[in-house]
Design a protein around this motif. Structure first.
Motif, PDB file in Angstrom:
ATOM      1  N   ARG A 132      -6.307   9.300  -1.867  1.00 58.82           N
ATOM      2  CA  ARG A 132      -7.420   9.493  -2.795  1.00 58.82           C
ATOM      3  C   ARG A 132      -7.597   8.297  -3.710  1.00 58.82           C
ATOM      4  O   ARG A 132      -8.697   7.975  -4.112  1.00 58.82           O
ATOM      5  CB  ARG A 132      -7.199  10.752  -3.632  1.00 58.82           C
ATOM      6  N   GLU A 133      -6.458   7.661  -4.079  1.00 58.89           N
ATOM      7  CA  GLU A 133      -6.566   6.530  -5.001  1.00 58.89           C
ATOM      8  C   GLU A 133      -5.630   5.408  -4.590  1.00 58.89           C
ATOM      9  O   GLU A 133      -4.530   5.659  -4.118  1.00 58.89           O
ATOM     10  CB  GLU A 133      -6.243   6.983  -6.438  1.00 58.89           C
ATOM     11  N   ARG A 134      -6.106   4.180  -4.798  1.00 58.98           N
ATOM     12  CA  ARG A 134      -5.277   3.011  -4.527  1.00 58.98           C
ATOM     13  C   ARG A 134      -5.198   2.201  -5.812  1.00 58.98           C
ATOM     14  O   ARG A 134      -6.220   1.754  -6.329  1.00 58.98           O
ATOM     15  CB  ARG A 134      -5.903   2.186  -3.401  1.00 58.98           C
ATOM     16  N   GLY A 135      -3.986   2.053  -6.362  1.00 57.32           N
ATOM     17  CA  GLY A 135      -3.830   1.268  -7.575  1.00 57.32           C
ATOM     18  C   GLY A 135      -3.321  -0.123  -7.242  1.00 57.32           C
ATOM     19  O   GLY A 135      -3.303  -0.539  -6.082  1.00 57.32           O
ATOM     20  N   GLU A 154      -9.162  17.403   9.677  1.00 53.65           N
ATOM     21  CA  GLU A 154     -10.521  17.951   9.687  1.00 53.65           C
ATOM     22  C   GLU A 154     -11.423  17.180   8.716  1.00 53.65           C
ATOM     23  O   GLU A 154     -12.634  17.168   8.868  1.00 53.65           O
ATOM     24  CB  GLU A 154     -10.464  19.441   9.310  1.00 53.65           C
ATOM     25  N   GLY A 155     -10.809  16.542   7.717  1.00 52.75           N
ATOM     26  CA  GLY A 155     -11.609  15.732   6.788  1.00 52.75           C
ATOM     27  C   GLY A 155     -11.189  15.947   5.350  1.00 52.75           C
ATOM     28  O   GLY A 155     -10.388  16.841   5.048  1.00 52.75           O
ATOM     29  N   LEU A 156     -11.745  15.119   4.474  1.00 48.36           N
ATOM     30  CA  LEU A 156     -11.427  15.233   3.048  1.00 48.36           C
ATOM     31  C   LEU A 156     -11.716  16.643   2.558  1.00 48.36           C
ATOM     32  O   LEU A 156     -12.656  17.286   3.024  1.00 48.36           O
ATOM     33  CB  LEU A 156     -12.300  14.256   2.254  1.00 48.36           C
ATOM     34  N   SER A 168       0.822  -1.222   0.000  1.00 47.35           N
ATOM     35  CA  SER A 168       0.000   0.000   0.000  1.00 47.35           C
ATOM     36  C   SER A 168       0.855   1.272   0.000  1.00 47.35           C
ATOM     37  O   SER A 168       0.459   2.276  -0.583  1.00 47.35           O
ATOM     38  CB  SER A 168      -0.965   0.004   1.183  1.00 47.35           C
ATOM     39  N   GLY A 169       2.029   1.215   0.631  1.00 49.16           N
ATOM     40  CA  GLY A 169       2.896   2.397   0.653  1.00 49.16           C
ATOM     41  C   GLY A 169       3.342   2.820  -0.739  1.00 49.16           C
ATOM     42  O   GLY A 169       3.696   3.976  -0.965  1.00 49.16           O
ATOM     43  N   TYR A 170       3.314   1.883  -1.682  1.00 47.95           N
ATOM     44  CA  TYR A 170       3.710   2.180  -3.071  1.00 47.95           C
ATOM     45  C   TYR A 170       2.483   2.401  -3.963  1.00 47.95           C
ATOM     46  O   TYR A 170       2.581   2.990  -5.024  1.00 47.95           O
ATOM     47  CB  TYR A 170       4.513   1.025  -3.660  1.00 47.95           C
ATOM     48  N   GLU A 171       1.362   1.830  -3.536  1.00 46.61           N
ATOM     49  CA  GLU A 171       0.193   1.804  -4.430  1.00 46.61           C
ATOM     50  C   GLU A 171      -0.850   2.871  -4.110  1.00 46.61           C
ATOM     51  O   GLU A 171      -1.719   3.145  -4.931  1.00 46.61           O
ATOM     52  CB  GLU A 171      -0.484   0.425  -4.349  1.00 46.61           C
ATOM     53  N   ARG A 172      -0.756   3.443  -2.904  1.00 50.31           N
ATOM     54  CA  ARG A 172      -1.757   4.446  -2.525  1.00 50.31           C
ATOM     55  C   ARG A 172      -1.091   5.823  -2.507  1.00 50.31           C
ATOM     56  O   ARG A 172       0.034   5.961  -2.018  1.00 50.31           O
ATOM     57  CB  ARG A 172      -2.316   4.129  -1.135  1.00 50.31           C
ATOM     58  N   SER A 204      -2.397  12.630 -12.470  1.00 55.12           N
ATOM     59  CA  SER A 204      -3.644  12.233 -13.125  1.00 55.12           C
ATOM     60  C   SER A 204      -4.806  13.040 -12.572  1.00 55.12           C
ATOM     61  O   SER A 204      -5.869  13.100 -13.162  1.00 55.12           O
ATOM     62  CB  SER A 204      -3.895  10.729 -12.963  1.00 55.12           C
ATOM     63  N   LEU A 205      -4.562  13.698 -11.444  1.00 52.43           N
ATOM     64  CA  LEU A 205      -5.633  14.452 -10.787  1.00 52.43           C
ATOM     65  C   LEU A 205      -6.164  15.573 -11.671  1.00 52.43           C
ATOM     66  O   LEU A 205      -7.354  15.820 -11.745  1.00 52.43           O
ATOM     67  CB  LEU A 205      -5.090  15.028  -9.470  1.00 52.43           C
ATOM     68  N   LYS A 206      -5.235  16.281 -12.348  1.00 53.90           N
ATOM     69  CA  LYS A 206      -5.668  17.443 -13.131  1.00 53.90           C
ATOM     70  C   LYS A 206      -5.475  17.255 -14.633  1.00 53.90           C
ATOM     71  O   LYS A 206      -5.643  18.207 -15.395  1.00 53.90           O
ATOM     72  CB  LYS A 206      -4.895  18.681 -12.661  1.00 53.90           C
TER      73      LYS A 206
END
Ligand code: FAD
Ligand code: ZN
Length: 473
Positions: free
Chosen positions: A37-40, A343-345, A28-32, A435-437
């Motif tokens: 926001r995203e997990r590949g 505080e949240g997303l 997960s440390g490499y994939e998230r 990839s976000l923008k």
């Protein structure tokens, strides 16, 4: 017939050693991505030890057309350093390549491998009597390769420039697996197209940066920090002008923080209390680096702050009395993103504007957002000295933040970015596109510029194996 890609981890193991190819266990440390926001899902995570191994890994991936996602500290904020969900992409982690290859004292330059953590480089150069001025809140985890690939900014850009301006040369593995040794350390080299600047800020889409030669500076004799309360954003801009005129090159930091951003720090980190901000809409953190003495720096600062109080661009101000106090002030500033996450997303914008347009932009965007989404909370802070605002949008109090993001993110982004465009700004100052923008870029970048970028991508990476889907779709 079995998919030939399945044989790739074995091939990579023969290049770097099987222990340095990860295919199962907790990846997960490499994939998230850092913000979660995203997990590949990676076909494999490969960790080469030197440039020769990187080149061989790239050739093995290229032979099968496997996509490569270069990764440093994985602290990027644009979802650029993690694989997609296909399970077919190879994460190429530079973590094992972390050596400082050498300091050229007379040339004021250091050559370092891409996986070196920024803080480790700051420490190594300081111990040798030099300043490497790149500084950002993620410096304990981010790497030099990532800093260059993302053209990182941070808190000292005002004086020293961003990662691009600190770089003299690069060593890069091309998408064909060839090594370009451009580690010359030259300050002048007009022999054609600037390949170095092409790879800087390319977010892993053109090649793998394996090492860099970077500029060093003399350590200042003293570095003082001050905190000022500003009655308005325009007053903070006026204070910036005053500080630039009075301190000149001594002004190495100028950060602005909105009241709501500071209230989140106080809420989530109660031990970090801002020295003065009650009722003040904005606070400013200033840094003065001086090559004479601490007494000289303090006198300069006091003179500046007195002038700021007299002219009304500050209503109160204090100079840190000790290194501990100065560190606490910086910690308050650097805790804003963490407090915001606690505080949240939230919806983040890392925007750049001409400094002169910032107050008008914020008034306009605040008004539009408050009108469209009643109760929306605006977390505003950033590197005002370089016209870079982190203009972030938090869900109304009590609202379901995940639902808020699902329903509002697209609309909020368009509203904010359209306002940025009206003020001749950029939708990414320092975090990049990732990839976000990537889907947003065509709306805000001139078509001619995008066509040129696509032509460069095709020329350097014709098979499109380097970090596909990032920056350009
Ligand atoms: P990664 O996240 O691993 O990668 C970033 C991008 O570079 C990806 O596209 C990746 O594919 C590519 N890449 C990584 N290494 C290589 C390589 N060797 N060759 C080719 N491509 C590569 N950024 C700022 O600019 N200013 C800030 O003030 C700032 N503050 C931050 C504060 C926090 C708390 C956090 C979490 C992040 C912050 N960032 C900031 C964002 C991030 O730290 C920077 O973008 C940093 O430069 C990324 O470095 P990294 O090693 O983690 O790169
Ligand atoms: Zn920043």
């Amino acid at each position: 017939m079995t998919n030939p890609l399945f044989s790739l981890p074995g091939t990579l193991g023969r290049i770097v050693g099987a222990a340095h190819v990860l295919t199962d266990g907790d990846l997960s440390g490499y994939e998230r991505d850092w913000r979660g926001r995203e997990r590949g899902r990676a076909l494999a995570v490969v960790c080469p030890a030197n440039v020769g191994e990187v080149a061989a890994v790239v050739r093995a991936c290229a032979a099968l057309g496997a996509a490569i996602v270069p990764q440093g500290g994985n602290t990027g904020l644009s979802v650029g350093s993690t694989p997609d969900g296909s399970g077919t992409q190879v994460v190429l982690s530079l973590r094992r390549m972390n050596a400082v290859r050498g300091i050229d004292a007379a040339n004021f330059a250091v050559t370092v491998e891409a996986g070196c953590v920024l803080q480790a480089l700051q420490t190594a150069t300081r111990e040798a009597g030099f300043l490497f001025p790149l500084s950002l809140a993620a410096e304990g985890s981010c790497t030099i390769g990532g800093n260059l690939a993302a053209n990182a900014g941070g808190t000292q850009v005002l004086r020293y420039g961003n990662a691009r301006e600190l770089c003299l040369g690069l060593e890069v593995v091309t998408p064909q697996g060839e090594v370009w040794d451009g580690l010359s350390g030259l300050r002048k080299d007009n022999t054609g197209y600037d390949l170095r600047d092409l790879f800087i800020g390319s977010e892993g889409t053109l090649g793998v940066i394996t090492a860099a030669t970077l500029k060093l500076y003399p350590l200042p004799a003293a570095q003082l920090t001050a905190w000022a309360a500003a009655p308005s954003l325009q007053a903070a801009v006026d204070l910036l002008g005053l500080a630039q005129r009075q301190l000149g090159a001594g002004l190495t930091g100028f950060e602005v923080m909105g009241q709501f951003a500071l209230s989140l720090v106080e809420k989530h980190y109660p031990h970090l209390r801002p020295p003065l901000y009650c009722g003040t809409p904005w606070c400013v953190l200033l840094e003065n680096s001086d090559h004479e003495s601490e007494a000289h720096a303090r006198a300069q600062f006091e003179h500046l702050l007195q002038a700021a109080l007299e002219s009304g661009c500050a209503t109160d101000a204090v100079v840190a009395e000790s290194i501990t106090q100065a560190k606490t002030l910086w910690q308050i500033r650097e805790s804003i993103p963490l407090a915001q996450a606690a505080e949240g997303l939230n919806i983040k914008h890392d925007i750049s504007l001409p400094v002169s347009r910032i107050p008008a932009f914020v008034t306009e965007a605040d008004t539009l957002l408050a009108h469209r989404i009643p109760g929306v909370r605006l977390v505003n802070f950033g590197h005002l000295g370089d016209g870079n605002l982190h203009y972030n949008v938090q869900a109304p109090l009590g609202a379901d933040a995940a639902q808020f993001l699902r329903e509002q993110e697209e609309r909020v982004n368009t509203l904010v970015f359209d306002a940025v465009a009206r003020h001749q700004g950029s939708i990414s100052a320092e975090h990049g596109i990732g990839s976000l923008k990537a889907a947003k870029l065509p709306r805000y970048k001139p078509a001619v510029a995008l066509d040129l970028m696509r032509a460069i991508k095709r020329a350097i990476d014709p098979r499109g194996i380097m970090n596909p889907g990032r920056v350009l779709r």
